[in-house]
Design a protein around this motif. Structure first.
Motif, PDB file in Angstrom:
ATOM      1  N   TYR A 163      20.847  32.124  26.622  1.00 42.84           N
ATOM      2  CA  TYR A 163      21.865  32.774  25.817  1.00 42.84           C
ATOM      3  C   TYR A 163      23.137  31.939  25.764  1.00 42.84           C
ATOM      4  N   GLY A 164      23.905  32.197  24.688  1.00 45.25           N
ATOM      5  CA  GLY A 164      25.111  31.420  24.471  1.00 45.25           C
ATOM      6  C   GLY A 164      26.099  31.533  25.610  1.00 45.25           C
ATOM      7  N   ARG A 165      26.412  32.743  26.033  1.00 48.46           N
ATOM      8  CA  ARG A 165      27.371  32.953  27.111  1.00 48.46           C
ATOM      9  C   ARG A 165      26.608  33.307  28.373  1.00 48.46           C
ATOM     10  N   SER A 363      33.683  32.279  18.381  1.00 52.15           N
ATOM     11  CA  SER A 363      32.580  31.637  19.101  1.00 52.15           C
ATOM     12  C   SER A 363      31.685  30.896  18.134  1.00 52.15           C
ATOM     13  N   GLN A 364      31.037  29.855  18.656  1.00 47.28           N
ATOM     14  CA  GLN A 364      30.104  29.056  17.871  1.00 47.28           C
ATOM     15  C   GLN A 364      28.940  28.651  18.770  1.00 47.28           C
ATOM     16  N   GLU A 365      27.750  28.846  18.249  1.00 48.71           N
ATOM     17  CA  GLU A 365      26.556  28.443  18.982  1.00 48.71           C
ATOM     18  C   GLU A 365      25.611  27.722  18.024  1.00 48.71           C
ATOM     19  N   ASN A 367      21.579  26.314  18.270  1.00 49.91           N
ATOM     20  CA  ASN A 367      20.404  26.176  19.122  1.00 49.91           C
ATOM     21  C   ASN A 367      19.218  25.693  18.308  1.00 49.91           C
ATOM     22  N   TYR A 382      27.173  25.969  23.233  1.00 53.77           N
ATOM     23  CA  TYR A 382      27.932  27.197  22.984  1.00 53.77           C
ATOM     24  C   TYR A 382      29.399  26.957  23.298  1.00 53.77           C
ATOM     25  N   TRP A 415      32.746  26.300  27.331  1.00 57.06           N
ATOM     26  CA  TRP A 415      31.662  25.667  26.587  1.00 57.06           C
ATOM     27  C   TRP A 415      30.496  25.433  27.535  1.00 57.06           C
TER      28      TRP A 415
END
Length: 761
Positions: A163-165, A363-365, A367, A382, A415
């Protein structure tokens, strides 16, 4: 015995225990089948619907994914009239989800003993809330009413490599419904006791072969469960509005784009607690109705209570080929809460905290997922930039009435890079490896000033307040950076086509920060300690699980044993303090402790049995033993005097669904008889035992739902908490402050009955 032999023996015993648990649950289900209705009623294995989840960022069946996850489908949520995610907690192992004290919409979430109960700026959640893979950085407005969802997934244990965070305790994922290829209009209306009137309208339509648009408008309104006996207003009422708009584009078969926006506004009255003690000075009695109050604080800085939240997002998904898919998730969110909190819940100004919370995040992700014949995985980067601000007055009566202004402005820039892959060594054996490197940067500005009098401070609407003393002035220079690599390794082995045994080891991490309530002068906190802030917390979790299916998949069981080594646990709290040395507490300050060591172990069992085509029985049981081993206060280890909050040792749930073919309104359909009983063990509200703690209790729910054969009409009657149980969910504990003392509790919903009609054009 050598250590390796001990470990091997432990694994063998654990696997045997899991097999016994699964076999026991399945055996019970088989026994019920054989004692009554025919074993299959003509149903085949292919008739049993498999639950598909995206717990590992790719579609897998619930039984195949080697992760502790529970999923709730849109149909299940609809049939049981689940109002919001807090209602799911009764069916989830080792999980607490509830509205925070004095709020309707701020979330307190704990999974397997890990969470965060303080909603102030500076403290990050231990359980991540995601809407379509977008992480919500703050708990305000996170208790969202459920609508427009395809399913909700709840993952237990550290989540970082997928997951991003990074979230140290677990994750709750809302997966919203994609727009239909044809015009789709849905209506849902609800009426209930306490004058409940809810309405949801959802509509979508294609504009062309490649463009679809849609939106939902929802209104939720209800009178209070109690009354404010001083102002005449409702207490525990609900008045909220929600809106969601989206547009989806598929310019090519390999490219999908979704643009979405959502907003909510909660105009409910201030939610005030029930006093558990008689007024220390006035002798004010304890009210007989736990939902009634006598609070007199109705505004914060001239504003009525109000919570607003809104966000926009863009998801772009591009399939490079049959194996690689690239995804971009961009999001921005903001929320604001005006919160008049009357701690003492009396008609006098004894302990009042009018507050303002504002939060914003970007936020920016990116993948990249890979799906090969034997190798599958995801890798991504992320970034999040979040700002959390709060300001509030603490107005206290006493020999010298005072108003203390506190402000905290906490910035987070984080990040990370992460990757997680699974390789099938053989058709039965697969190995998963993952890792995450995280950098969390925190900045803070904290200010605290005392004014004379009990009328508030200039910052919160009283320009004539008389300054007395500045206790904390750290409006610059507060910075810290925390870095951590957290791995995950798992192996799963298919004992057969229907039994998936897995073992995993994962680490979780949550960065350090700054308590916005620190008091340097009055609280005698060393300046160096205040500037350093509190440390990161980490967890190491080992898990052994077995997912099984019996009788062609009509019976499934999921069992897990886990053990966690939890270190430097972040425990924020407020304590009463004596700022002038006269022997009487006259203020309070934030004290955040990094409890050194804790051990958590437990077992979880979930089972679903489709005993016949028409009769389904499901159950959950969980046990957890969470214990502090090192908890240093003033140089002394007080671990033996501390407990885990929001972590009941035992939880259980049993629910049944029986379908009866029954024509109504001239059309075929079925009536579903649904019933459940839930058990929660004794629960501590804080790390110390207090009068606010809740003894074990049971909740009984039941529904009668008719669904037309084409699924376009559904009508139901739903009863929640039919036993009218009174159970505490949160509270304030400041018995020595003010003239009256503050010990106030907040309670879960009483018995409610509602009727819902859904219509789909």
């Amino acid at each position: 015995m050598p250590l390796t032999q001990q470990k091997k023996k432990l694994v063998n015993h654990s696997a045997a225990a899991l097999l016994a648990l699964s076999s026991g649950a399945a055996g019970m289900a088989h026994a019920q089948q054989s004692s009554g209705a025919p074993a299959s009623d003509g149903e085949t294995a292919s008739d049993v619907q498999k639950v598909v989840v995206t717990a590992r960022r790719r579609e897998e069946t619930l039984q195949d994914v080697p992760v502790s996850v529970t999923a709730f489908s849109a149909d299940q949520l609809s049939k049981q009239a689940v109002p919001d995610i807090t209602a799911l907690a009764v069916a989830l192992p080792n999980t607490t989800l509830k509205a925070s004290r004095a709020t309707n919409s701020t979330l307190t979430a704990f999974i397997r003993g890990v969470g965060q109960a303080d909603p102030l700026a500076g403290f990050e959640a231990g359980v991540g809330i995601y809407i379509d893979d977008i992480y919500l950085a703050r708990p305000q407005a996170a208790v969202a009413d459920i609508y427009d969802v395809e399913r909700i997934e709840v993952l237990r244990g550290p989540q970082g490599t997928l997951y991003g965070r990074n979230t140290i305790g677990g994750a709750v994922k809302y997966v919203t419904r994609k727009l239909a290829p044809k015009t789709d209009v849905r209506l849902r209306g609800t009426i209930g006791n306490y004058r409940q009137t809810d309405g949801v309208v959802t509509a979508s339509t294609p504009l062309s072969d490649t463009v679809r648009i849609g939106g939902t408008v929802a209104r939720f309104k209800r009178d209070g469960f109690g009354k404010n006996l001083f102002t005449g207003a409702d207490n525990y009422d609900k008045d909220s509005t929600a809106l969601r708009l989206s547009a989806e584009f598929t310019p090519t078969p390999d490219l999908f784009i979704r643009i979405a926006a959502d907003g909510t506004q909660d105009d409910s009255n201030p939610k005030n607690g029930h006093r558990l003690i008689v007024g220390r000075t006035s002798g004010a009695p304890i009210l007989s109705n736990v939902y009634d109050t006598r609070a007199n604080l109705t505004q914060a800085a001239g504003h009525d209570q109000e919570v607003t939240a809104h966000g926009v997002s863009a998801v772009v998904e591009y399939r490079l080929d049959d194996r690689f898919t690239l995804k971009s998730i961009t999001a921005s969110r903001k929320d604001k809460s005006w919160a008049p909190i009357d701690f003492d819940s009396l008609p006098v100004t004894d302990m009042h905290v009018p507050a303002l919370y504002t939060n914003e995040q970007v936020s920016q992700e990116f993948n990249l997922t890979y799906t090969g014949e034997r190798l599958q995985g995801v890798a991504g980067v992320y970034y999040i930039d979040a700002q959390a601000f709060n300001k509030f007055d603490t107005i206290l009566a006493g020999a010298v009435p005072t108003s203390t202004f506190t402000s905290g402005d906490i910035g987070t820039k984080a990040w990370a890079v992460y990757a997680d892959g699974s390789y099938s060594v053989t058709d039965a054996l697969s190995l998963s490896l993952g890792g995450r490197y995280t950098v969390d940067e925190r900045t803070a500005s904290i200010y605290r000033q005392i004014f004379l009098g009990a009328n508030g401070t200039p910052e919160m609407g009283n320009p004539g307040a008389i300054p007395f003393r500045i206790d904390t002035d750290l409006r610059s220079g507060l910075e810290r950076e925390d870095k951590k690599f957290t791995p995950r390794v798992a192996v799963n082995y298919k004992l057969g086509a229907d039994h998936n045994l897995y073992a995993s080891y994962s680490e979780g991490f949550k960065g350090g920060g700054f308590d916005p309530r620190i008091n340097i002068v009055g609280g005698r906190l060393p300046l160096a300690q205040a500037r350093a802030g509190y440390k990161p917390e980490t967890i190491e979790t080992s898990e052994l699980g077995l997912k099984s299916a019996f009788n062609g998949g009509r019976i499934t069981t999921n069992a897990a044993l886990f053990y966690s080594d939890y270190q430097d646990v972040q425990i924020p709290g407020s304590v009463a303090i004596d700022t002038n040395g006269d022997g009487r507490d006259d203020s309070f300050a934030g004290v955040t402790t990094n409890a050194g060591k804790a051990k958590i172990k437990g077992v979880e069992l979930e089972a679903v049995a489709n005993l016949t085509r028409d009769f389904m029985l499901a159950g959950m049981y969980s046990y957890i033993d969470a214990e502090y081993k090192e908890y240093i206060v003033a140089g002394v280890n007080v671990a033996g005097q501390r407990v885990f909050q929001n972590t009941p040792k035992n939880s259980a749930n049993l629910r049944a669904n029986y379908d009866i073919a029954l024509p109504l309104m001239g059309r075929n359909g079925k009536v579903s008889l649904i019933a459940s009983v839930s058990y929660k063990g004794a629960t501590n509200q804080f790390e110390t035992v207090s009068i606010l703690d809740q003894e074990s209790y049971k909740l009984y729910d039941a529904s009668i739902v008719w669904t037309r054969s084409d699924g376009k009409i559904r009508a139901g009657i739903h009863g929640k908490n039919l036993g009218n149980e009174r159970y505490k969910t949160a509270g304030y504990l400041f018995p020595t402050l003010g003239n009256e003392g503050t010990v106030t509790a907040f309670y879960g919903n009483p018995r409610t009955v509602s009727a819902t009609v859904e219509y789909r054009f």
